[in-house]
Design a protein around this motif. Structure first.
Motif, PDB file in Angstrom:
ATOM      1  N   ALA A 161       0.832  -1.211   0.000  1.00  0.00           N
ATOM      2  CA  ALA A 161       0.000   0.000   0.000  1.00  0.00           C
ATOM      3  C   ALA A 161       0.865   1.258   0.000  1.00  0.00           C
ATOM      4  CB  ALA A 161      -0.932  -0.020   1.212  1.00  0.00           C
ATOM      5  N   LEU A 162       1.899   1.282   0.834  1.00  0.00           N
ATOM      6  CA  LEU A 162       2.799   2.436   0.871  1.00  0.00           C
ATOM      7  C   LEU A 162       3.546   2.591  -0.450  1.00  0.00           C
ATOM      8  CD1 LEU A 162       4.351   2.203   4.464  1.00  0.00           C
ATOM      9  CD2 LEU A 162       2.633   3.811   3.634  1.00  0.00           C
ATOM     10  N   LEU A 163       3.917   1.479  -1.050  1.00  0.00           N
ATOM     11  CA  LEU A 163       4.631   1.527  -2.327  1.00  0.00           C
ATOM     12  C   LEU A 163       3.775   2.216  -3.391  1.00  0.00           C
ATOM     13  CD1 LEU A 163       7.320   0.442  -3.613  1.00  0.00           C
ATOM     14  CD2 LEU A 163       5.956  -1.471  -4.448  1.00  0.00           C
ATOM     15  N   LEU A 164       2.511   1.861  -3.456  1.00  0.00           N
ATOM     16  CA  LEU A 164       1.614   2.467  -4.436  1.00  0.00           C
ATOM     17  C   LEU A 164       1.421   3.951  -4.156  1.00  0.00           C
ATOM     18  CD1 LEU A 164      -1.110  -0.327  -4.712  1.00  0.00           C
ATOM     19  CD2 LEU A 164       0.905   0.027  -6.132  1.00  0.00           C
ATOM     20  N   ILE A 165       1.286   4.316  -2.891  1.00  0.00           N
ATOM     21  CA  ILE A 165       1.149   5.731  -2.532  1.00  0.00           C
ATOM     22  C   ILE A 165       2.382   6.511  -2.964  1.00  0.00           C
ATOM     23  CG2 ILE A 165       1.021   7.341  -0.583  1.00  0.00           C
ATOM     24  CD1 ILE A 165      -0.688   5.248   0.858  1.00  0.00           C
ATOM     25  N   GLY A 166       3.561   5.923  -2.770  1.00  0.00           N
ATOM     26  CA  GLY A 166       4.797   6.592  -3.145  1.00  0.00           C
ATOM     27  C   GLY A 166       4.891   6.853  -4.634  1.00  0.00           C
ATOM     28  N   PHE A 167       4.546   5.866  -5.444  1.00  0.00           N
ATOM     29  CA  PHE A 167       4.651   6.041  -6.899  1.00  0.00           C
ATOM     30  C   PHE A 167       3.594   6.998  -7.427  1.00  0.00           C
ATOM     31  CE2 PHE A 167       6.994   1.878  -6.917  1.00  0.00           C
ATOM     32  CZ  PHE A 167       8.195   2.428  -7.339  1.00  0.00           C
ATOM     33  N   VAL A 168       2.406   6.970  -6.869  1.00  0.00           N
ATOM     34  CA  VAL A 168       1.384   7.942  -7.274  1.00  0.00           C
ATOM     35  C   VAL A 168       1.831   9.360  -6.907  1.00  0.00           C
ATOM     36  CG1 VAL A 168      -0.983   8.724  -6.852  1.00  0.00           C
ATOM     37  CG2 VAL A 168      -0.515   6.292  -7.189  1.00  0.00           C
ATOM     38  N   SER A 169       2.474   9.514  -5.749  1.00  0.00           N
ATOM     39  CA  SER A 169       2.990  10.824  -5.346  1.00  0.00           C
ATOM     40  C   SER A 169       4.055  11.315  -6.327  1.00  0.00           C
ATOM     41  CB  SER A 169       3.578  10.740  -3.935  1.00  0.00           C
ATOM     42  OG  SER A 169       4.140  11.980  -3.551  1.00  0.00           O
ATOM     43  N   ILE A 170       4.939  10.414  -6.759  1.00  0.00           N
ATOM     44  CA  ILE A 170       5.966  10.792  -7.734  1.00  0.00           C
ATOM     45  C   ILE A 170       5.315  11.196  -9.062  1.00  0.00           C
ATOM     46  CG2 ILE A 170       7.867   9.900  -9.145  1.00  0.00           C
ATOM     47  CD1 ILE A 170       8.725   8.228  -6.760  1.00  0.00           C
ATOM     48  N   ALA A 171       4.313  10.433  -9.501  1.00  0.00           N
ATOM     49  CA  ALA A 171       3.643  10.738 -10.762  1.00  0.00           C
ATOM     50  C   ALA A 171       2.949  12.093 -10.699  1.00  0.00           C
ATOM     51  CB  ALA A 171       2.637   9.635 -11.096  1.00  0.00           C
ATOM     52  N   LEU A 172       2.278  12.380  -9.587  1.00  0.00           N
ATOM     53  CA  LEU A 172       1.617  13.680  -9.435  1.00  0.00           C
ATOM     54  C   LEU A 172       2.637  14.814  -9.398  1.00  0.00           C
ATOM     55  CD1 LEU A 172      -1.165  12.816  -6.823  1.00  0.00           C
ATOM     56  CD2 LEU A 172      -1.427  13.183  -9.278  1.00  0.00           C
ATOM     57  N   SER A 173       3.768  14.580  -8.733  1.00  0.00           N
ATOM     58  CA  SER A 173       4.805  15.609  -8.669  1.00  0.00           C
ATOM     59  C   SER A 173       5.397  15.878 -10.048  1.00  0.00           C
ATOM     60  CB  SER A 173       5.914  15.171  -7.704  1.00  0.00           C
ATOM     61  OG  SER A 173       5.405  14.993  -6.403  1.00  0.00           O
ATOM     62  N   ASP A 174       5.577  14.820 -10.838  1.00  0.00           N
ATOM     63  CA  ASP A 174       6.059  14.996 -12.208  1.00  0.00           C
ATOM     64  C   ASP A 174       5.094  15.850 -13.020  1.00  0.00           C
ATOM     65  OD1 ASP A 174       8.287  13.499 -11.688  1.00  0.00           O
ATOM     66  OD2 ASP A 174       7.497  11.653 -12.549  1.00  0.00           O
ATOM     67  N   SER A 175       3.801  15.595 -12.855  1.00  0.00           N
ATOM     68  CA  SER A 175       2.797  16.345 -13.604  1.00  0.00           C
ATOM     69  C   SER A 175       2.780  17.812 -13.181  1.00  0.00           C
ATOM     70  CB  SER A 175       1.407  15.717 -13.398  1.00  0.00           C
ATOM     71  OG  SER A 175       1.382  14.390 -13.883  1.00  0.00           O
ATOM     72  N   VAL A 176       2.886  18.042 -11.873  1.00  0.00           N
ATOM     73  CA  VAL A 176       2.932  19.432 -11.385  1.00  0.00           C
ATOM     74  C   VAL A 176       4.179  20.137 -11.902  1.00  0.00           C
ATOM     75  CG1 VAL A 176       3.146  20.867  -9.323  1.00  0.00           C
ATOM     76  CG2 VAL A 176       1.547  18.947  -9.332  1.00  0.00           C
ATOM     77  N   TYR A 177       5.312  19.422 -11.907  1.00  0.00           N
ATOM     78  CA  TYR A 177       6.557  19.997 -12.422  1.00  0.00           C
ATOM     79  C   TYR A 177       6.412  20.369 -13.901  1.00  0.00           C
ATOM     80  CZ  TYR A 177      11.179  19.990 -14.572  1.00  0.00           C
ATOM     81  OH  TYR A 177      12.277  20.309 -15.318  1.00  0.00           O
ATOM     82  N   SER A 178       5.807  19.472 -14.694  1.00  0.00           N
ATOM     83  CA  SER A 178       5.618  19.755 -16.116  1.00  0.00           C
ATOM     84  C   SER A 178       4.728  20.969 -16.318  1.00  0.00           C
ATOM     85  CB  SER A 178       5.011  18.532 -16.826  1.00  0.00           C
ATOM     86  OG  SER A 178       5.869  17.413 -16.731  1.00  0.00           O
ATOM     87  N   TYR A 179       3.675  21.084 -15.503  1.00  0.00           N
ATOM     88  CA  TYR A 179       2.769  22.232 -15.623  1.00  0.00           C
ATOM     89  C   TYR A 179       3.469  23.528 -15.229  1.00  0.00           C
ATOM     90  CZ  TYR A 179      -1.124  25.360 -14.631  1.00  0.00           C
ATOM     91  OH  TYR A 179      -1.962  26.442 -14.603  1.00  0.00           O
TER      92      TYR A 179
END
Length: 369
Positions: free
Chosen positions: A218-236
């Motif tokens: 569960a923590l692993l999935l939360i971590g990767f979703v957090s990275i994906a969201l951060s990447d999207s925010v960075y791109s924006y």
């Protein structure tokens, strides 16, 4: 000479010491996002110190996640679980390389990192191993209509996220790319590959398995979703020219690396397991899973409503077509669920009829002289 025998207290002491060290390490890792936020608020040393702290922390955290996931892979070596952790460790090693290359170019060479850069090799190399690693986690077997419904569930949630990402990010990146070039391909690749990571995480959550209720997964999935969201925010933010190293949004990467490291530490020690299975391959679907599926269409619906209500009345055909397709998938899922319930009802009726016939036969046997 007195013979020496191993004391049972010695093994217990060693076990407790190992658990204490593991707990202390977990506490230290999970506290790093809070430390990062405090540093951003206090700003000791000004912008220069903040840049050094930000780049160094991201490199150290991603490297720590690579090492921790490697230890988890060794713990389960020779199994499918070990392969999954091994692929994730490879992905995190690519990420650590990217963070290190970014820090070297910005701190040592003293220049702004502009894509395409060496760091893109690590950042882009991160996605494929992690995607394969998430899909490799042992899953509960599904058959027939349940398999089809599970596939639709994954497509529905991923499509909803994709529509939101298209509206806020990908559409603008494609429009501003200025034609086909390496820079434009890399720019658009990040949010698209992030959707792949999110879809893999959705796959693991919806499919389930004997490891789904494990806190480490569960923590692993939360971590990767957090990275994906951060990447999207960075791109924006990069698209609108508002990103600088040491941004508040960098805490998303710090949090993601910290949670992934904690998940790997838990998996390596195997101290936390909240498995709720009763029999192999059987589990009850959690209520939150159903809620997520039923509300997956809310954000695209809101986006479409706001777009139509806009004074310009411009129609985004991609959003409109995607929304119609999403509604169709939801309706198809409802139909499949109805058929599945009908089959289940028929099976229950057959079992009840068989039981009635058995009881009748037993009564007739008792009535015979």
């Amino acid at each position: 000479m007195n013979a020496s025998y191993p004391s049972p207290l010695k093994g217990l002491f060693a076990q407790n010491t190992k658990a204490s060290v593991s707990n202390s390490l977990l506490l230290a890792v999970l506290s790093t996002p809070a430390i990062f936020v405090v540093w951003l608020m206090a700003m000791p040393g000004g912008d220069t110190a903040l840049t050094w702290f930000d780049d160094s922390l991201l490199f150290l955290m991603s490297s720590g996640a690579a090492v921790a996931t490697f230890m988890a892979a060794r713990r389960y070596r020779g199994t499918r679980m070990g392969f999954a952790w091994g692929m994730i460790s490879l992905g995190m090693s690519f990420m650590a390389f990217g963070e290190g290359a970014w820090a070297f170019e910005e701190l040592i060479l003293g220049r702004e990192v502009i894509s395409p850069a060496v760091s893109d090799i690590g950042y882009l190399g991160f996605y494929v191993p992690v995607f394969l690693g998430l899909l490799a986690f042992p899953q509960a077997p599904v058959f027939g209509l349940r398999r089809l419904r599970f596939t639709l569930d994954t497509i529905i949630v991923t499509s909803a996220v994709a529509l939101v990402s298209w509206h806020f990010l990908i559409e603008g990146l494609v429009g501003d790319s200025g034609g086909f070039s390496l820079e434009s391909v890399i720019t658009v690749a990040y949010p698209v590959l992030d959707l792949g990571i999110v879809s893999a995480a959705v796959f693991v959550v919806l499919r389930g398995g004997r490891t789904l209720t494990n806190v480490s997964v569960a923590l692993l999935l939360i971590g990767f979703v957090s990275i994906a969201l951060s990447d999207s925010v960075y791109s924006y933010l990069t698209q609108i020219g508002e990103y600088d190293t040491g941004s508040t949004f960098d805490v998303g990467w710090v949090f993601g690396y910290a949670v992934i490291t904690a998940a790997a530490i838990m998996a390596a020690s195997r101290r936390v397991n909240l498995d709720s299975f009763v029999e192999e391959g059987h589990r009850r679907a959690p209520l939150w899973q159903t809620a997520v599926l039923n509300t997956a269409i809310i954000l695209p619906t809101l986006l479409l409503f706001l777009h139509v209500a806009d004074s310009s009345f411009e129609i985004d055909y991609v959003t409109l077509i995607g929304y119609v397709g999403l509604v169709g998938l939801v309706l198809l899922r409802g139909f499949i669920l109805h058929v599945e319930h009908g089959q289940l009802h028929s099976q229950v009726e057959e079992m009840a009829q068989s039981l009635r016939e058995k009881l009748t036969a037993e009564r007739m046997t008792k009535l015979r002289p």
